[in-house]
Write an enzyme that holds these catalytic residues in place. Structure first.
Site, short mmCIF file in Angstrom:
data_model
loop_
_atom_site.label_atom_id
_atom_site.label_comp_id
_atom_site.label_asym_id
_atom_site.label_seq_id
_atom_site.Cartn_x
_atom_site.Cartn_y
_atom_site.Cartn_z
N SER A 193 1.33 -1.25 -0.01
CA SER A 193 -0.64 0.48 0.17
C SER A 193 0.99 0.80 -0.09
O SER A 193 0.11 2.24 -0.59
CB SER A 193 -0.82 -0.44 0.97
OG SER A 193 -0.47 -0.08 2.20
N HIS A 204 -0.87 5.88 5.98
CA HIS A 204 0.28 6.15 5.41
C HIS A 204 0.13 7.19 4.64
O HIS A 204 -0.11 8.35 5.81
CB HIS A 204 -0.88 5.45 4.30
CG HIS A 204 -1.33 3.45 4.73
ND1 HIS A 204 -1.41 2.86 5.28
CD2 HIS A 204 -0.55 2.06 3.67
CE1 HIS A 204 -1.65 1.84 5.40
NE2 HIS A 204 -1.02 1.34 4.25
#
EC number: 3.1.1.3
Length: 268
Positions: A44, A250
């Protein structure tokens, strides 16, 4: 290839890296890499989870047009571009699902992998919901995995990449520190934040060693993210987001363009 052409290419490459180090990275960073195909692999952090602007055809892989691989290919126009990084990917997913477009014409490969194998999501969940001791224990378990199992998994991935793309320059990018220490910060304790950063150092060291042993370039993003971690006041990372849980911890779009992309520019 004639000596003059080799000299010209090497000169161009060193010039590009010099530009990257002085803050002018994007212009002409990779004449060698852009000459052939570029394949972006990984998890990711490479697909761009948290950056938004997801490509609808990528489905649950959540590949973003604001992710560093997409930004690199837009700036450098490689002969071909294959964006295969996928949210949640582990080393087995790379081996089973992401190597199909690698070939002898591939000149650049980038990858982030290993965090999911080591249990990154569970580490963060434990540290957010439970005590300091539970957090430290879970991190110790992850470190033990990094010592005992992850090197062999990385070796399998790196060997497969080299076998399928024998001429490619391979850039293995690491993971940033999540927290800026030494500042007031609401949320996780300093003990937890320091241990989480230490875990990032631990996995980055393991990844860097395996990459070097395969002749690959390691891209250290801790340098570019320095001063832009959570608790910095100008962070390039998402904190825990209960409404969009997958993007928690993230990089934001700024983290992709200003944290990851310059490192790829300098290493490619």
């Amino acid at each position: 290839m004639r000596r003059s052409r080799i000299t010209a290419y090497v000169t161009s490459l060193f010039l590009a890296i010099g530009l990257a180090l002085t803050g002018a990275a994007a212009a002409q960073a990779s004449p060698l890499a852009a000459a052939g195909g570029y394949v972006a692999l990984g998890d990711s952090y490479s697909s761009g989870v948290g950056a938004g602007s997801y490509i609808s055809s990528s489905g649950s892989c959540d590949r973003s047009t604001k992710a560093y691989p997409y930004l690199w290919q837009a700036a450098h126009s490689p002969a071909s571009f294959s964006f295969l990084a996928c949210s949640g990917a582990k080393t087995t997913d790379v081996l089973n699902n992401q190597l199909g477009t690698l070939n002898s014409a591939t000149s650049l490969v980038s990858i982030t992998i290993g965090g999911n194998d080591a249990g990154f999501a569970d580490v963060m969940l434990t540290c957010v919901l439970h005590s300091n001791s539970s957090c430290l224990s879970r991190i110790a378990t992850a470190k033990a995995y990094v010592d005992s199992t992850l090197p062999g998994q990385l070796d399998a991935v790196y060997s497969a990449i080299r076998a399928k793309a024998p001429s490619a320059h391979v850039v293995v990018l690491g993971y940033p520190h999540l927290y800026k220490l030494g500042t007031f910060c609401i949320g996780l304790s300093r003990t937890k934040r320091s241990a989480i950063n230490g875990a990032a150092d631990y996995i980055d060291a393991a990844i860097a060693k395996r990459a070097a042993d395969h002749g690959f370039t390691f891209g250290d993003v801790r340098t570019t993210f320095s001063g832009h971690e959570l608790c910095s006041g100008k962070h390039w990372l998402h904190s825990v987001d209960w409404l969009h849980i997958s993007q928690s911890y993230h990089p934001t779009a700024a983290g992709q363009s200003s944290g990851y992309l310059p490192v790829l520019n300098g290493a490619a």
